[in-house]
Design a protein around this motif. Structure first.
Motif, PDB file in Angstrom:
ATOM      1  N   GLY A  33       0.521  -1.111  -0.089  1.00 50.69           N
ATOM      2  CA  GLY A  33       0.550  -0.220  -0.422  1.00 50.69           C
ATOM      3  C   GLY A  33       0.994   1.018   0.005  1.00 50.69           C
ATOM      4  N   ARG A  45       0.499   5.355   5.510  1.00 52.87           N
ATOM      5  CA  ARG A  45       1.097   4.773   6.906  1.00 52.87           C
ATOM      6  C   ARG A  45       1.856   5.250   8.372  1.00 52.87           C
ATOM      7  N   ASP A  87      -3.597   0.463   3.478  1.00 52.83           N
ATOM      8  CA  ASP A  87      -3.422  -0.427   3.179  1.00 52.83           C
ATOM      9  C   ASP A  87      -3.959  -1.628   2.263  1.00 52.83           C
TER      10      ASP A  87
END
Length: 536
Positions: free
Chosen positions: A468, A473, A487
């Motif tokens: 991802g 993140r 994700d």
């Protein structure tokens, strides 16, 4: 000036259509290759390409065409040219135009536009939009809508004058679709005149540098054509050299004075702030170079840049030299003391720089060393806005003076690496070209695998797969947030490459990457090599 050469015009009775006038003007300025996708409104342009000896490469999306032309321009030093049709096609290319503007890349985008007398009120004409020129003015240096066939020459010459005399940035030319088909009598093609680069007085800069005890050089993309002069100056002054992303490899990164791409390092920033003279060549000294607010400099800042705005934008120059970097540096060198100084010991500084990110970067370094062991010295590596690129390859994949590393800095688009590699490979089929990306960025332009298959040129694409958008993140986690929408479901990327007609494999160790990359460099067509994040 450039002539149109022995090409066969389709004109009848001394009349040229707007489409032919456009192609003739491009040919006259030395354009031999363009990138684009034909559409209903630009067929008159496509009709004349072959007659003027212009090769066409067809990407699968206009954004890919823009990035490919960008890659072509960076490795050749000549403008990359994109042909689009009206409306959505032109807007598809806009992100690439914005990237070229940020990175000072000479990119020319040519499109049809609504007819000359098209009413202001919507009529529902195919691809109609309120104003293409208004849209492109927001990302290009200029957008020029011509009003006659005769004006096409002037518009093209205007773009090439910009590319040759100022900071090279993208331009857009719009030809109303009725003018593409209209025929007018035209004389010889009008060309942009050659303009010698300006050379300002270097006396004040020479005095500052000659008296420096702790000099430093900061090199950006504007120093690209002045590599030998930059190296000679660094050795003469005993000055360590740090570069921006676009300046990567201007001075060989294996040279004892090189600090590589490390303006983002706190240790290097602290060191730079203590230099008594800093010479910055062809760089904005921008937040996107430092990854933070640029640090204040205690010493004298000497700036060399073709763009006069840089002398007072951001960090203002104490000594301003507006001109071509190569010409200015070649004038400056004879004014400096002839004996080289003993350089600073930068071993400790390098160690401090590397210690800052040793834990984070350890997952990429062994793979990058494997890549370096396989690649030729003049290889071209294209990069994406991916962790493996800006944390990994920018500081840890050394590039020599004959190699190139193409990175989408500043504007920071995703999906740049693959199409830029295609453009670079078509421009330099004699050199190795490798694309480096993450799985998230790759999927912005993954359809360009089909273009690479069609061209049948060896093209490895190395992808670090972290499932991802790894950077976002990590930023969410750093804020204490629960990672959201970052994700992505697993994609069998090697199988996707095979589905397009290319090759695909996985490398779970540096040795496997070394083997796969060596094979891919000799295999016609693209080879997608995936490195799973859990093994990286």
């Amino acid at each position: 000036m450039v002539s149109t050469g022995p090409f066969k015009s389709l004109a009848r009775g001394g009349l040229l259509t707007g489409g032919e006038a456009l192609v003739r003007a491009l040919c006259g300025h030395g354009v031999t290759q363009v990138f684009g996708i034909p559409g209903t409104h630009n067929l008159e342009v496509y009709r004349h390409l072959a007659a003027y000896g212009i090769r066409h490469v067809t990407p699968r999306h206009e954004q890919g065409a823009g990035y490919a032309a960008d890659g072509y321009a960076r490795v050749t030093g000549r403008p990359g040219v994109v042909l689009t049709t009206t409306g959505p096609a032109l807007l598809n290319a806009a992100a690439a135009v914005g990237q070229a503007y940020s990175d000072s890349v000479p990119l020319l985008v040519v499109s049809p536009g609504m007819p000359l007398r098209h009413p202001r009120l919507s009529t529902g004409l195919l691809h109609e939009m309120r104003s293409q020129t208004e849209a492109l003015r927001g990302v290009a240096a200029f957008s020029h809508r011509v009003s006659s066939v005769a004006e096409i020459d002037a518009a093209v010459a205007r773009a090439f004058t910009l590319f040759r005399t100022g900071r090279p940035r993208p331009a857009h030319i719009e030809v109303p679709l009725d003018l593409l088909e209209a025929a007018e009598p035209l004389g010889p093609v009008r060309l942009a005149p050659p303009v010698p680069p300006p050379v300002p007085s270097v006396r004040e800069a020479a005095t500052a540098l000659s008296g420096a005890c702790r000099p430093a050089l900061v090199l950006g993309g504007g120093a690209r054509t002045a590599g030998p002069a930059c190296l000679a100056l660094a050795e003469r002054l005993g000055a360590p050299v740090v570069t921006t992303a676009n300046g990567k490899g201007v001075v060989p990164e294996t040279h004892p004075l090189s600090l590589g791409v490390s303006l983002h390092s706190p240790a290097v920033q602290k060191w730079l702030a203590t230099r008594d003279v800093v010479l910055a060549v062809g760089t904005e000294l921008a937040e996107s170079d430092f990854w933070t607010v640029p640090p204040p400099l205690d010493g004298t800042l000497v700036r060399i840049d073709v763009d006069p705005d840089q002398m007072y934008a951001g960090t203002p120059a104490d000594v301003a030299l507006v001109g071509d970097a190569r010409a200015v540096l070649e004038a400056l060198l004879p004014e400096l003391p002839p004996h080289a100084r003993v350089p600073d010991d930068i071993t400790t500084l390098r160690a401090a720089r590397d210690a800052e990110t040793a834990a984070r970067d350890a997952r990429w370094i062994p793979y990058l060393k494997a890549m370096r062991s396989v690649l030729a010295g003049d290889a071209v590596v294209t990069s994406d806005s991916a962790q493996c690129c800006y944390y990994g390859a920018l500081p840890h994949l050394p590039i020599g003076s004959t190699g190139r590393y193409l990175h989408p800095t500043g504007f920071g688009t995703l999906g740049y690496a693959l199409p830029a590699a295609i453009g670079a490979r078509t421009a330099r089929p004699d050199r190795q070209v490798v694309a480096l990306s993450g799985d998230g960025g790759l999927q912005f332009t993954v359809q360009e695998l089909a273009t690479a298959v069609q061209l049948r040129l060896p093209l490895p694409i190395v992808v670090f797969d972290n499932g991802g958008y790894g950077e976002i993140r990590d930023e969410m986690r750093a804020r204490g947030d629960t990672p959201t929408a970052v994700d992505l479901p697993a994609v069998d990327l090697p199988a996707l490459a095979r589905a397009y007609g290319g090759h695909g494999t996985r490398a779970c160790s540096p040795a496997e990457l070394r083997h796969a990359l060596a094979e891919a460099l000799d295999r016609p067509g693209p080879t997608l090599i995936v490195i799973p994040e859990e093994t990286a």
